[in-house]
Design a protein around this motif. Structure first.
Motif, PDB file in Angstrom:
ATOM      1  N   ASP A  90       0.789  -1.225   0.000  1.00 32.59           N
ATOM      2  CA  ASP A  90       0.000   0.000   0.000  1.00 32.59           C
ATOM      3  C   ASP A  90       0.824   1.279   0.000  1.00 32.59           C
ATOM      4  O   ASP A  90       0.261   2.367   0.166  1.00 32.59           O
ATOM      5  N   GLN A 108       2.531   1.235   6.478  1.00 33.85           N
ATOM      6  CA  GLN A 108       1.913   0.006   6.014  1.00 33.85           C
ATOM      7  C   GLN A 108       1.331  -0.773   7.182  1.00 33.85           C
ATOM      8  O   GLN A 108       2.041  -1.115   8.132  1.00 33.85           O
ATOM      9  N   SER A 109       0.035  -1.065   7.117  1.00 30.90           N
ATOM     10  CA  SER A 109      -0.586  -1.925   8.117  1.00 30.90           C
ATOM     11  C   SER A 109      -0.078  -3.344   7.932  1.00 30.90           C
ATOM     12  O   SER A 109       0.313  -3.739   6.828  1.00 30.90           O
ATOM     13  N   PRO A 110      -0.065  -4.140   9.020  1.00 37.89           N
ATOM     14  CA  PRO A 110       0.445  -5.512   8.898  1.00 37.89           C
ATOM     15  C   PRO A 110      -0.281  -6.306   7.828  1.00 37.89           C
ATOM     16  O   PRO A 110      -1.516  -6.247   7.713  1.00 37.89           O
ATOM     17  N   ARG A 146       9.883   0.929  13.509  1.00 40.80           N
ATOM     18  CA  ARG A 146       9.764   2.234  12.886  1.00 40.80           C
ATOM     19  C   ARG A 146      11.139   2.884  12.796  1.00 40.80           C
ATOM     20  O   ARG A 146      12.076   2.469  13.450  1.00 40.80           O
ATOM     21  N   GLN A 163       9.882   1.968   7.688  1.00 35.75           N
ATOM     22  CA  GLN A 163       9.588   0.763   8.461  1.00 35.75           C
ATOM     23  C   GLN A 163      10.650  -0.295   8.155  1.00 35.75           C
ATOM     24  O   GLN A 163      10.563  -0.996   7.151  1.00 35.75           O
ATOM     25  N   HIS A 208       3.065  -9.141  10.399  1.00 37.85           N
ATOM     26  CA  HIS A 208       3.564  -8.420   9.222  1.00 37.85           C
ATOM     27  C   HIS A 208       4.803  -9.125   8.684  1.00 37.85           C
ATOM     28  O   HIS A 208       5.944  -8.782   9.021  1.00 37.85           O
TER      29      HIS A 208
END
Length: 972
Positions: free
Chosen positions: A195, A266-268, A299, A347, A460
């Motif tokens: 994403d 980015q979400s997991p 992060r 990330q 993730h």
């Protein structure tokens, strides 16, 4: 208020900058200034510290939205001319005329950076001026030819001819995609970050690069390259007023632009397994599957977590006895296992790579990985080993050796890796608190919790499987040819003619010389700016306990740097292969007192460095003999010298090679490493093959680290069942023969008291000197060789030795190499031919080597090399000045060196009988080079190309195109 601070504040105000903060950073002895340009908000960071080398970088957040590599192509293009300096290659012109200590540009997954550095203030200002105009006023927005040259273009010479694609970045990335590591990187990024911008290949996928249009390329520049979004980074001691004046002047025409370009976190995600084929050679592919897994663990603003991940990568897979790697190797599930982290992004993530596995063992591998991690999380890690790994990391942080990069560039990168995302620019520079947190975490279970949270329970993550294919390379070549055929057939006759005309226009653009007045506008130094002589590195030669000791009393902040050189000139060629293998074992193999992990804990806990290497020395111009050496590099705090001596003795004299399974594993890992290295650095191997036919030194270096070493490893692997015990015995015998005082020379760099020197040499047995003179001779004829590798681009090499022409090295040869590398060769092989790189190297020892790097037309490059002498004569016949080339040659021969590196250089000069007077003579010859000198060099180059050897490393099509130029061919 001190005067220096007052002057900085006055300079900032005078040139339109507003000071936001000024912070003392006592951990690194620096002051961090944060400013912004009032007119448009451009941000500036200056790390003011006692460092004569001054560094500048312009950086921009650049977020790819596809795989066309647009920002990589822009990175190349922006250095191809600007409004103020409308020459075709200002980057190259400045390399040819500057005292720069670093000059390049980098494309990262989410940013692009343009750094330069120099020790000379005037030169530094010149470089800053050229780079600022390049990034803010580039000609590539007006000249489409630059885009087509650096990015991609179609090549069609006639209506009936075959269509192909070429371009510098296009060919660079074709070479990159020959590596399984690039495929892993691309696949994991796509899976872990679906994403945001990290899913895309910022360098460009060769299959997608031709989809980029010139209009999209210009639009992306205008979107991201504006001072409002820029970071201007400075490091070192400098007169700041003129620097701020330059930066302010170049961007004075830009107002504010309200574009932030945030990167969504980015979400997991946990996608299904990705399976990708990769091109294999003709070897057996039964156990060549490669598995990889990535975990997003944190992060950008968690430096302690980043260091913790690095610690665990070393703990889990840093040696063959590390628990995760050992479990996979002992079960026969893989030949090598690597664990590393990818940071410098918003990330960061960890990557586990399991190499050369059987396809049917995939699930067992993943089950084993999980079982080991669960056991470690539940039962705990080895605390002594954790402390040792952290100690070694902290030593490296404090020692501040940054490989080939200037320390200032490293600092600028570290600041950018935080402030780009809104973080504190000092967080990655001052890591004292982070190391303290790690040490506290040893006892409170922090690392075990890290394993649970980030590797076992982390949602993730993603898995990739690369499976080998013998047919893939040929299939891709056929598919590419068919794709180009269909494209050509889809065009009308008029469209084909347009492509032909565009290619002709590009060739005309490339052949058009720069106007003399434009070249004259570039800011350059004069010879008056160059000091006539440079100080020698201090070296005192003594003898202690029967060992020659070379002392270099340089300031090293309490660290002693030792290098042991053990003469190995009486070894046979086969024994040199054995010596090279030994180099990968010592310090990594059990000893009489320590297991592998215990040894690692002791070496890392007590020493800052324990490394080994193999070197070859010879007096200048000597071709018949040389001195191969085994080198042992040890760095330790001066108060730890006794421990350093004892551990060195343990490794050199008491290493146990009896674990045959372990021995075979190490042998296979070295074999795999060399196979991959040839794919990525074929030019180095081509040079080694050529030099091997010219001198004993060349032959010994090829035996130690060239293709013949890879041949030996493969032979030993295939015969290991019968010869493993013999190999272990020979390694032990080799240690017994080599590691004695009669063969040793010791280099010591630091402020050590004289009375401590005898103790450093006393632990070695006296031993015997070789029965014959310690030298090595080897004779093989010059080759014209092709080496087949599974790669779509190639590497070309041609060269020989000055002795073949009855010539000796002079400083004028260094100037000639500079002229041709950044003139004729750059224009012909890189700009017109599309190769990623090319150069001519002439060493003081007499080796001459033309090379090309990731070259789509390696055979054509051999012919280009043949005409280099004629090109040099053309320059001599022209009215072109030599001053700029002379200045840049001086810069190239005087790189930045740390105290440790200075000690090593002085010691190596001693081993090769190079004196300070000889180096000063080289320098004076460079400064006094005339066109008559260059004309003589040109004739020597003609003769080298006629009498010397050549070697092409490349894929099937590359070698087929060179058939007429090669007398022999072999598969890698």
């Amino acid at each position: 208020m001190d005067l220096k601070r007052q002057k900085t504040e006055q300079a900032a105000a005078a040139h339109g900058f507003v000071i936001d903060t000024r912070r003392e950073l006592p951990q690194i002895g620096a002051v961090l200034w944060q400013m912004h340009f009032a007119k448009n908000g451009a941000r500036l960071l200056w790390l003011e510290r006692r460092e004569e080398n001054k560094t500048f970088a312009a950086a921009f957040k650049t977020l790819p939205s596809d795989d066309t590599g647009v920002f990589h192509i822009l990175e190349h293009s922006l250095l191809c001319g600007s409004r103020k300096y409308p020459v075709s290659k200002p980057f190259v012109e400045m390399i040819k005329s500057s005292l720069q200590t670093f000059m390049n540009a980098f494309t990262f997954p989410d940013k692009t950076m343009y750094p330069v550095s120099s020790r000379n203030q005037k030169d530094f200002l010149n470089l800053v001026d050229v780079y600022l105009d390049a990034v803010l006023h580039p000609l590539c927005l007006e000249k489409e030819e630059i885009f087509r040259q650096e990015g991609w273009h179609y090549e069609l010479d006639s209506q009936e001819g075959e269509l192909s694609c070429n371009g510098v970045v296009y060919n660079e990335m074709k070479g990159m995609y020959a590596s399984p590591d690039t495929l892993i990187d691309s696949a994991l990024n796509r899976a872990l970050f679906p994403d945001n911008c990290y899913q895309f290949q910022s360098g460009g996928d060769p299959a997608c690069i031709p989809a980029l249009t010139y209009e999209e390329y210009k639009a992306q520049y205008r979107e991201y390259y504006h001072p409002s979004g820029a970071w201007f980074l400075l490091d070192g001691e400098m007169e700041i007023g003129p620097v701020l004046e330059k930066i302010g002047q170049v961007q004075s025409g830009f107002g504010p632009q309200q574009k932030d370009h945030p990167i969504p976190f980015q979400s997991p995600v946990h996608p299904g397994e990705v399976r990708i084929p990769y091109e294999a050679g003709e070897e057996d592919v039964e156990r060549k599957t490669i598995l990889a897994k990535g975990w997003v663990y944190g992060r950008f603003d968690e430096p302690a977590k980043d260091l913790a991940c690095q610690t665990l990568c070393e703990m889990l897979c840093g040696s063959d006895e590390a628990p995760l790697k050992k479990a996979l190797l002992e079960r026969g599930l893989a030949e090598n296992v690597e664990f590393s982290k990818v940071d410098g992004v918003q990330q960061p993530f960890a990557v586990l790579v399991v190499r050369h596995a059987a396809k049917e063992k995939e699930q067992e591998i993943w089950d084993t990985v999980r079982t080991v991690l669960e056991q470690l999380a539940a039962q705990g890690l080895d605390h002594r080993r954790l402390e040792a790994v952290i100690s070694r990391m902290e030593f490296r942080y404090r020692e501040k050796e940054t490989g080939g990069f200037p320390q200032g560039l490293f600092n600028c990168m570290k600041m950018l890796e935080s402030c780009l995302y809104g973080g504190d620019p000092a967080q990655n520079l001052c890591l004292g608190d982070a190391f303290l947190r790690l040490r506290e975490g040893i006892e409170d279970g922090y690392f075990e919790q890290f394993i649970r949270e980030n590797f076992l329970e982390n949602p993730h993550c993603a898995q990739v499987v690369l499976f080998p294919s013998r047919e893939l390379g040929e299939r891709k070549r056929k598919e590419e040819a068919e794709r180009f055929r269909r494209i050509k057939e889809s065009w009308s006759s008029q469209e084909r003619e347009q492509v032909i005309q565009k290619l002709a226009a590009l060739r005309a653009f490339q052949n058009r010389p720069d106007r003399p007045q434009d070249l004259a506008a570039l800011p350059v130094l004069s010879l008056a700016d160059i000091e006539e002589e440079t100080p020698d590195i201090p070296q005192q030669v003594t003898e202690e306990a029967g060992v020659k000791v070379l002392c270099h009393p340089l300031e090293t902040e309490g660290i002693a740097h030792l290098v042991w050189y053990f003469l190995a000139g009486d070894l046979t060629e086969e024994e040199l292969h054995l010596l090279s293998f030994l180099q990968t074992l010592l310090g990594q193999t059990r000893t009489a007192r320590f297991s592998v992990l215990e040894l690692a804990a002791s070496l890392e806990g007590e020493l800052g460095r324990f490394q080994t290497s193999v070197e070859v020395f010879a007096p200048r111009g000597e071709t018949a003999t040389c001195k191969p050496c085994f080198a042992v590099h040890v760095s330790a705090l001066e108060e730890k010298l006794e421990e350093a001596k004892e551990l060195t003795r343990e490794v050199l004299l008491d290493t146990d090679f009896g674990d045959l399974a372990y021995l075979r594993g190490r042998l296979r890992q070295l074999k795999l490493s060399l196979e991959q290295h040839v794919l990525m650095h074929g030019d180095s191997y081509a040079s080694l093959r050529i030099a091997a036919g010219c001198s004993a030194k060349g032959g010994a270096r090829e035996a130690l680290r060239g293709v013949s070493m890879l041949d030996w490893l493969r032979e030993m692997d295939s015969q290991f069942e019968e010869r493993g015990a013999e190999l272990a015995g020979r390694l032990k015998e080799l240690c017994r023969r080599l590691f004695v005082r009669r063969r040793a020379v010791l280099s010591v760099t630091g402020q050590m008291p004289r009375e401590e020197l005898p103790g450093l040499a006393s632990f070695l047995p006296e031993g015997r000197a070789p029965k014959e003179a310690v030298s090595w001779s080897w004779e093989k004829p010059a080759r014209k060789e092709g080496i087949l590798v599974p790669a779509p681009v190639g590497f070309a090499g041609k060269g020989g030795h000055l002795a073949q022409c009855g010539a000796r090295y002079s400083g004028a040869m260094a100037v000639a190499a500079r002229i041709l590398s950044y003139g004729y060769l750059w224009n012909t092989v890189r700009v017109k031919g599309g190769a990623y790189g090319t150069r001519l190297a002439i060493t003081p020892g007499g080796d001459v080597a033309f090379t090309s790097f990731r070259d789509p037309s390696a055979a054509a490059s051999l012919a280009v090399f043949d005409k280099a002498g004629a090109s040099l004569r053309e320059l001599c016949a022209s009215g072109q000045e030599l001053t700029s080339y002379i200045i840049s040659t001086i810069a190239a021969t005087e790189p930045l060196l740390t105290a440790r590196q200075k000690g090593m250089q002085a010691a190596e000069d001693y081993m090769e009988q190079v004196t300070g007077q000889m180096r000063q003579r080289d320098r004076r010859q460079i400064l006094c080079t005339t066109k008559e000198d260059l004309e003589k060099v040109s004739r020597i180059l003609d003769e080298i190309c006629e009498k010397g050897g050549s070697c092409i490393v490349g894929g099937q099509e590359i070698l087929e195109a060179a058939d007429g130029a090669l007398s022999c061919r072999r598969d890698l």
